[in-house]
Design an enzyme around this catalytic site. Structure first.
Site, PDB file in Angstrom:
ATOM      1  N   GLU A   1       4.072   3.288  -2.234  1.00 13.03           N
ATOM      2  CA  GLU A   1       3.811   2.531  -3.473  1.00 13.03           C
ATOM      3  C   GLU A   1       2.350   2.101  -3.578  1.00 13.03           C
ATOM      4  O   GLU A   1       2.047   0.969  -3.947  1.00 13.03           O
ATOM      5  CB  GLU A   1       4.757   1.321  -3.589  1.00 13.03           C
ATOM      6  CG  GLU A   1       6.197   1.754  -3.799  1.00 13.03           C
ATOM      7  CD  GLU A   1       7.142   0.628  -4.193  1.00 13.03           C
ATOM      8  OE1 GLU A   1       6.671  -0.485  -4.453  1.00 13.03           O
ATOM      9  OE2 GLU A   1       8.346   0.884  -4.224  1.00 13.03           O
TER      10      GLU A   1
HETATM   11  C1  LIG Z   1       7.951   7.345   4.295  1.00 14.18           C
HETATM   12  C2  LIG Z   1       7.366   7.661   2.958  1.00 14.18           C
HETATM   13  C3  LIG Z   1       8.167   7.597   1.817  1.00 14.18           C
HETATM   14  C4  LIG Z   1       7.651   7.954   0.577  1.00 14.18           C
HETATM   15  N1  LIG Z   1       8.479   7.990  -0.513  1.00 14.18           N
HETATM   16  C5  LIG Z   1       8.005   8.537  -1.676  1.00 14.18           C
HETATM   17  C6  LIG Z   1       8.889   8.783  -2.785  1.00 14.18           C
HETATM   18  O1  LIG Z   1      10.084   8.473  -2.723  1.00 14.18           O
HETATM   19  N2  LIG Z   1       8.373   9.375  -3.883  1.00 14.18           N
HETATM   20  C7  LIG Z   1       7.063   9.715  -3.993  1.00 14.18           C
HETATM   21  O2  LIG Z   1       6.664  10.255  -5.003  1.00 14.18           O
HETATM   22  N3  LIG Z   1       6.196   9.476  -2.972  1.00 14.18           N
HETATM   23  C8  LIG Z   1       6.640   8.917  -1.823  1.00 14.18           C
HETATM   24  N4  LIG Z   1       5.771   8.697  -0.770  1.00 14.18           N
HETATM   25  C9  LIG Z   1       4.377   9.050  -0.926  1.00 14.18           C
HETATM   26  C10 LIG Z   1       3.425   7.867  -0.902  1.00 14.18           C
HETATM   27  O3  LIG Z   1       3.450   7.195  -2.128  1.00 14.18           O
HETATM   28  C11 LIG Z   1       2.042   8.433  -0.537  1.00 14.18           C
HETATM   29  O4  LIG Z   1       2.105   8.717   0.852  1.00 14.18           O
HETATM   30  C12 LIG Z   1       0.925   7.498  -0.844  1.00 14.18           C
HETATM   31  O5  LIG Z   1       0.728   7.431  -2.216  1.00 14.18           O
HETATM   32  C13 LIG Z   1      -0.401   7.940  -0.187  1.00 14.18           C
HETATM   33  O6  LIG Z   1      -0.652   9.281  -0.342  1.00 14.18           O
HETATM   34  P1  LIG Z   1      -1.065  10.163   0.953  1.00 14.18           P
HETATM   35  O7  LIG Z   1      -0.097   9.884   2.023  1.00 14.18           O
HETATM   36  O8  LIG Z   1      -1.223  11.556   0.506  1.00 14.18           O
HETATM   37  O9  LIG Z   1      -2.461   9.562   1.406  1.00 14.18           O
HETATM   38  P2  LIG Z   1      -3.904   9.947   0.833  1.00 14.18           P
HETATM   39  O10 LIG Z   1      -3.901   9.878  -0.638  1.00 14.18           O
HETATM   40  O11 LIG Z   1      -4.344  11.213   1.483  1.00 14.18           O
HETATM   41  O12 LIG Z   1      -4.781   8.751   1.353  1.00 14.18           O
HETATM   42  C14 LIG Z   1      -5.268   8.650   2.685  1.00 14.18           C
HETATM   43  C15 LIG Z   1      -6.032   7.339   2.814  1.00 14.18           C
HETATM   44  O13 LIG Z   1      -7.152   7.324   1.925  1.00 14.18           O
HETATM   45  C16 LIG Z   1      -7.157   6.143   1.147  1.00 14.18           C
HETATM   46  N5  LIG Z   1      -7.738   6.409  -0.163  1.00 14.18           N
HETATM   47  C17 LIG Z   1      -7.442   7.423  -1.022  1.00 14.18           C
HETATM   48  N6  LIG Z   1      -8.200   7.336  -2.132  1.00 14.18           N
HETATM   49  C18 LIG Z   1      -8.994   6.238  -1.996  1.00 14.18           C
HETATM   50  C19 LIG Z   1      -9.983   5.592  -2.797  1.00 14.18           C
HETATM   51  N7  LIG Z   1     -10.343   6.028  -4.003  1.00 14.18           N
HETATM   52  N8  LIG Z   1     -10.577   4.482  -2.316  1.00 14.18           N
HETATM   53  C20 LIG Z   1     -10.238   3.992  -1.110  1.00 14.18           C
HETATM   54  N9  LIG Z   1      -9.318   4.556  -0.311  1.00 14.18           N
HETATM   55  C21 LIG Z   1      -8.692   5.649  -0.735  1.00 14.18           C
HETATM   56  C22 LIG Z   1      -5.690   5.740   1.056  1.00 14.18           C
HETATM   57  O14 LIG Z   1      -5.570   4.349   0.832  1.00 14.18           O
HETATM   58  C23 LIG Z   1      -5.168   6.137   2.442  1.00 14.18           C
HETATM   59  O15 LIG Z   1      -5.418   5.088   3.335  1.00 14.18           O
HETATM   60  C24 LIG Z   1       6.285   8.320   0.463  1.00 14.18           C
HETATM   61  C25 LIG Z   1       5.480   8.339   1.601  1.00 14.18           C
HETATM   62  C26 LIG Z   1       5.997   8.038   2.835  1.00 14.18           C
HETATM   63  C27 LIG Z   1       5.114   8.108   4.030  1.00 14.18           C
END
Ligand SMILES: Cc1cc2nc3c(=O)[nH]c(=O)nc-3n(C[C@H](O)[C@H](O)[C@H](O)COP(=O)(O)OP(=O)(O)OC[C@H]3O[C@@H](n4cnc5c(N)ncnc54)[C@H](O)[C@@H]3O)c2cc1C
Length: 761
Positions: free
Chosen positions: A439
Site C-alpha cells: 500500500e
Molecule cells: C506481500 C506483498 C503483498 C502485496 N499485495 C499486493 C496486492 O494484493 N495487489 C497489488 O497490486 N500489489 C500488491 N503488492 C505490491 C506492493 O504494493 C508493491 O510491492 C509496492 O508498491 C512496492 O513496489 P516494489 O516492490 O516493486 O518496489 P519498488 O517500486 O521497486 O521500490 C523499491 C524501493 O524504492 C523506493 N522508491 C521508489 N520510487 C521512489 C521515489 N520516487 N522516491 C523515493 N523512493 C522511491 C520504494 O519506496 C522502495 O523502498 C504486494 C507486495 C507484497 C510484498
C-alpha cells in the site's frame, strides 16, 4: 472585485512568474490530490490549530453488535489459529478456518447489511484486524484484503447498481474470493507506469457478440491471487477503433475479471517472508470481458487511478495501522512480562537501565499508535476520507511498529530468535517488511506523499493558486489567483508573526486549551505548528517546483507533519480516557520525543536548505536558539518501563483487547509467559522478605522461619512457571534435514529449558 491596480501591476507579473516556478501537477498527481478530503491535517497546516475542535471530536466507539462480534467470532477464530503450524507445516490456513472466515463474514466487514455484509464501522473493522494480528499475521492479512483496497470497496464507491446487486451479496456470502491486481514486474511504486493493456473490441461472451475489452497483463505479489475467483484488474485502456469515444488512449481503467475465463493463468505461490497468506503472480493473454465488467460501467473508463486513490484514501488508514498498533501493544505486553520474569545477574532484566530504555520506548510507542489508530478511525467513521492522514498513518505506524518489535526482539534475546511454537515474536518480526512495503512503500510515501500531497492538499491557499495558474481561461485564472495570492500573503504574514513570537518566547504564550497537566504540551505543539506553516511557505516560495525533487527536504517536512498529527492523537487519547494520572509518563514520553524529532528535522532542513539566505531567515524566525529538546528524560522512560513490567490499570489500558490464549502447553508461548508473569508478581512480597533477610535458598528460608512452607510451595511453582516460560523449541536433526518433512506434518518441536529454574532471592 480585486483592485484593478493590484491585479494589473502586482498580481499579473507574479502570475506569469509563478506559472514557471510553482510545481505543475501531472494527471496522476492531480487525481491523487482530488481523491479523499482533508481533516485535522488541514488544521495543522493553518499554523494555528484549534485544539478545542480536536478535543470536542467524538472518539470512536463500538456498537453492541460490533462488540459481540469481537467477543464471539473473533475470539473463537483466534482460538482456532495455530500460527506455527499454519506457517511451517500446513503452508495455508486450514479448511475449517477458511470456512469460518467465509461463513462468519470476516470478508464482508465493509459490505453493508442490505447486501448481506456486516456493515461495520471503520473502528470495528480496525479492532477485528488488531486482535487477529496478535494471533496470526497470515489470518489477519487474509481478512484484511477483501475489506481494504479491492473489488468490495471499489464496487461500493463506484459500482453500478447492477454490479453492486450481483457482486456484493456473493462477496458477502464468501461465494466469491476477491483480490486486486495493480502491481506488475515493471511497475511497483510507479504503478501508473504499468504496461498491462486492454483494447476495446467486439467479442463473444456467453454465446453472444458484445462490446468488450481484450486484456493482456502480468501482475505479481497479488494477495489472495492464487485462490481468487474474481480479480479486480488495473490496466491501460485503448480504443483504436473509437468504439466508445474519440480518444485512442483512454487511460487506467478498473474491471472485474472472473478468474475462470479462458486465457488466464494463475501462477505459483509467492512466500512473503514465510507468511503463508495466499499471494502470487497471475497473467492473462487475450482475455475477453464484456464492457459491463468495467467497475462503474463505460462511464468510468479511464478513471481508474482516481478510483484507486479514493479507495486507498480510507483503506490505508485501517488495515496496516491496526496491525501495527497491535504489534506495538503485543510487544509491550509480552516484553514487559518477559523482562519481569527473566533474570540475569540475579536480577530481573527489567531492572537494568539499558533494558528499561527499550521497555519505555515500546510502552510509549504502543500508547501513541493506538491513540492515532483510534483518532483516525473516528475521522473515517465521521465520513472523512483524509488521504494525507491515512498515508501518514500507514507509513508512520508500520515504521514505528518496526522500532517496537526490534526492541522487543532485543530484550527477548535468544528467546525471540529461536523459532518454534513457543516463539511468539518471530512471526511478527518477519512480517514487518511486508507492512512497510505494501500500500505504498514507506520510503516513497514519506518522501512524496506525506508532505508533497499534504502541502498541496491541506495548505489553505496553494491548491487554489495552482488551479488558477492552470485555468485555460486566463482572465478568470488571474482573478482567482489574485484572490488566493493575497489571502496567502496575509496568512504568511500572520504565521511569520506567530512563529517568531512563539519561537522567541519558547511557546510560553502560545494558545492551549485548559488541559490540566498536558497544557504545556499543547503550547509547544502550537509553537511548532506555526513554525511548520511558515517554513512550508518560505520553502514553496523559494524552491517552487524544485521542492518536489528535493526528497530529503520534503521527507523532513513530512516527518514534522506526522509528528504534529501523532502528538495531537496522543493528547486526544489522554483527554478521552479521562486524563489518567498514571498514563502521564506515556503521554510525556510521546510528546517529548515528538518535540525532539520536530526540532531535529527543522535543524536539518535549515542546515541543508539549498538557498542559504532562506535558511538564515528560517533560523531567525523558527529556531533562533537552536535545538533544545533532547527527547524523553531517563526518569520518564523509567516510569514508562514500570508501567509494562507491573500489573496495573495503566498496563491494562495499553494492552486492552489483545488475544490472550490460556492453554499452558508447549504450543503456547504467550500463555506460558503471561502465567509466569502473574505468578512472579504474586510471589514478589515473599521474595522481598527473603532478600531483606539475605537468604536465597527457599528451603533455608523455611528453616529460618523467613517464609512459611506454603509460601515455599508458591515460590517453587513460580520458579517452574518461569522455567517453562523461558524455554525454547528444538528439533530432531532429521526433522529439519528431511526436505518436505514439515509439509507432511513431521516436524514436531520439543521445548527444553536450557536455563536453570529461577532461584528465589
Ligand atoms: C506481500 C506483498 C503483498 C502485496 N499485495 C499486493 C496486492 O494484493 N495487489 C497489488 O497490486 N500489489 C500488491 N503488492 C505490491 C506492493 O504494493 C508493491 O510491492 C509496492 O508498491 C512496492 O513496489 P516494489 O516492490 O516493486 O518496489 P519498488 O517500486 O521497486 O521500490 C523499491 C524501493 O524504492 C523506493 N522508491 C521508489 N520510487 C521512489 C521515489 N520516487 N522516491 C523515493 N523512493 C522511491 C520504494 O519506496 C522502495 O523502498 C504486494 C507486495 C507484497 C510484498
Amino acid at each position: 472585485m480585486p483592485s484593478t491596480f493590484r491585479r494589473h501591476w502586482i498580481t499579473k507579473p507574479i502570475f506569469r512568474m509563478a506559472q514557471h516556478a510553482l510545481p505543475r501537477l501531472s494527471d496522476t498527481e492531480r487525481e491523487a490530490i482530488e481523491a479523499g478530503d482533508v481533516w485535522w491535517d488541514a488544521d495543522l497546516f493553518t499554523g494555528d490549530p484549534d485544539w478545542n475542535k480536536l478535543l470536542a471530536f467524538a472518539p470512536a466507539k463500538l456498537s453492541d453488535e460490533e462488540q459481540q462480534f469481537l467477543d464471539g467470532p473473533v475470539e473463537e477464530l483466534c482460538r482456532m489459529l495455530n500460527d506455527w503450524k499454519i506457517n511451517w507445516e500446513w503452508h495455508d490456513l486450514p479448511p475449517e478456518v477458511w470456512d469460518f472466515l467465509k461463513t462468519r463474514k470476516f470478508f464482508a466487514m465493509i459490505i453493508p447489511k442490505s447486501y448481506g455484509g456486516l456493515g461495520f464501522s471503520a473502528y470495528a473493522h480496525s479492532e477485528v484486524i488488531r486482535k487477529l494480528s496478535t494471533r496470526s499475521i497470515c489470518a489477519a492479512c487474509t481478512a484484511m484484503v477483501p475489506n481494504s483496497l479491492g473489488p468490495g470497496e471499489l464496487l461500493l464507491q463506484f459500482g453500478t447498481k447492477a454490479q453492486q446487486d450481483y457482486w456484493l451479496p456473493r462477496l458477502a456470502r464468501g461465494e466469491e474470493i476477491p483480490c486486486f491486481g495493480l502491481t506488475s514486474p515493471e511497475a511497483g511504486s510507479d504503478a501508473a507506469s504499468m504496461i498491462d493493456s486492454g483494447v476495446v473490441c467486439r467479442g463473444t461472451h456467453d454465446g453472444q457478440e458484445v462490446l468488450g475489452i481484450r486484456l493482456n497483463w502480468h501482475k505479481r505479489y497479488i494477495t489472495l491471487g492464487p485462490i481468487a475467483t474474481v480479480l479486480g484488474l488495473a490496466f491501460k485502456l485503448q480504443d483504436p477503433d473509437h468504439l466508445i469515444g474519440q480518444r485512442d488512449d483512454i487511460g487506467i481503467t478498473l474491471a472485474l475479471v472472473p478468474t475462470h475465463l479462458p486465457g488466464i493463468s494463475i501462477g505459483r505461490r509467492h512466500l512473503p517472508a514465510m507468511h503463508v497468506f495466499q499471494n502470487g503472480p497471475n497473467w492473462g493473454h487475450d482475455v475477453f470481458i464484456p464492457m459491463d465488467n468495467v467497475i462503474g460501467g463505460v462511464d468510468q473508463v479511464g478513471k481508474g487511478w482516481k478510483m484507486l486513490m479514493s479507495a486507498l484514501a480510507a483503506g490505508r488508514g485501517i488495515s496496516l495501522p491496526s496491525l501495527s498498533a497491535a504489534g506495538a501493544a503485543f510487544s509491550a505486553n509480552m516484553t514487559g512480562a518477559y523482562a519481569r520474569i527473566r533474570e540475569q545477574f540475579h536480577v530481573a532484566i527489567a531492572k537494568f537501565e539499558a533494558v528499561q530504555e527499550r521497555l519505555g520506548r515500546i510502552a510509549a510507542t504502543a500508547y501513541l499508535l493506538d491513540a492515532a489508530r483510534r483518532m483516525t478511525c473516528a475521522a473515517l467513521d465521521d465520513g472523512h476520507h483524509p488521504a494525507v492522514v491515512t498515508a501518514i498513518m500507514k507509513s508512520q505506524a508500520t515504521d514505528r511498529m518496526r522500532i517496537a518489535v526490534n526492541d522487543a526482539m532485543d530484550v527477548h534475546g535468544g528467546k525471540g530468535i529461536i523459532e518454534g511454537p513457543l516463539n511468539y515474536l518471530g512471526s511478527l518480526y518477519r512480517g514487518i517488511p511486508i507492512a512497510i512495503t505494501v500500500e505504498g512503500a514507506n520510503i516513497v510515501t514519506r518522501a512524496l506523499i506525506q508532505f508533497g500531497q499534504g502541502a498541496i492538499r491541506c495548505h489553505p491557499y496553494l491548491l487554489k493558486e495552482m488551479m488558477a495558474l492552470e485555468d485555460a481561461d486566463r482572465e478568470r485564472g488571474l482573478d482567482a489567483f489574485d484572490q488566493a495570492l493575497w489571502g496567502h500573503v496575509g496568512h504568511s504574514i500572520a504565521n511569520a508573526g506567530r512563529a517568531f513570537g512563539r519561537a522567541w518566547t519558547g511557546g510560553l504564550f502560545a494558545p492551549a486549551p485548559d488541559a490540566g497537566a498536558a497544557t504545556p504540551f499543547y503550547k509547544q505543539l502550537s509553537r511548532h505548528a506555526a513554525a511548520f506553516a511558515l517554513a512550508v511557505d518560505l520553502s514553496l516560495l523559494s524552491l517552487g517546483g524544485a521542492l518536489k525533487r528535493k526528497e530529503m527536504v520534503s521527507a523532513r517536512f513530512g516527518d514534522i507533519l506526522s509528528e504534529l498529527y501523532l502528538a495531537s492523537a496522543a493528547l486526544k487519547r489522554w483527554n478521552d480516557e479521562g486524563r489518567q494520572e498514571d498514563d502521564l509518563p506515556l503521554l510525556e514520553y510521546c510528546l517529548e520525543s515528538s518535540f525532539s524529532t520536530i526540532e531535529t528535522r527543522f535543524d536539518e532542513i535549515i542546515g541543508n536548505f539549498p538557498l542559504r539566505p532562506v535558511a538564515w531567515l528560517l533560523r531567525f524566525f523558527i529556531q533562533p536558539f537552536g535545538r533544545h529538546r533532547r527527547g524523553p528524560s531517563d526518569r520518564v522512560t523509567d516510569k514508562c518501563a514500570d508501567i509494562i513490567t507491573n500489573p496495573s490499570a495503566a498496563r491494562d489500558r495499553l494492552t486492552v483487547d489483545l488475544f490472550h490464549p490460556t492453554e499452558l502447553d508447549g504450543s503456547n508461548g504467550i500463555a506460558l509467559v503471561e502465567h509466569a508473569f502473574a505468578m512472579t508478581v504474586d510471589v514478589q512480597p515473599i521474595r522481598d522478605r527473603m532478600h531483606a533477610a539475605r537468604v536465597r535458598d527457599i528451603d533455608q528460608a523455611v528453616k529460618r522461619g523467613t517464609i512459611t512452607a506454603d509460601e515455599a510451595t508458591k515460590l517453587k511453582a513460580a520458579a517452574e512457571a518461569v522455567a517453562a516460560a523461558i524455554a525454547v523449541d528444538d528439533f530432531a536433526p532429521e526433522e529439519l534435514t528431511a526436505r518436505g518433512a514439515a509439509s507432511k506434518g513431521a516436524v514436531s518441536s520439543q521445548a527444553t529449558s536450557q536455563t536453570r529454574p529461577v532461584a528465589a532471592e
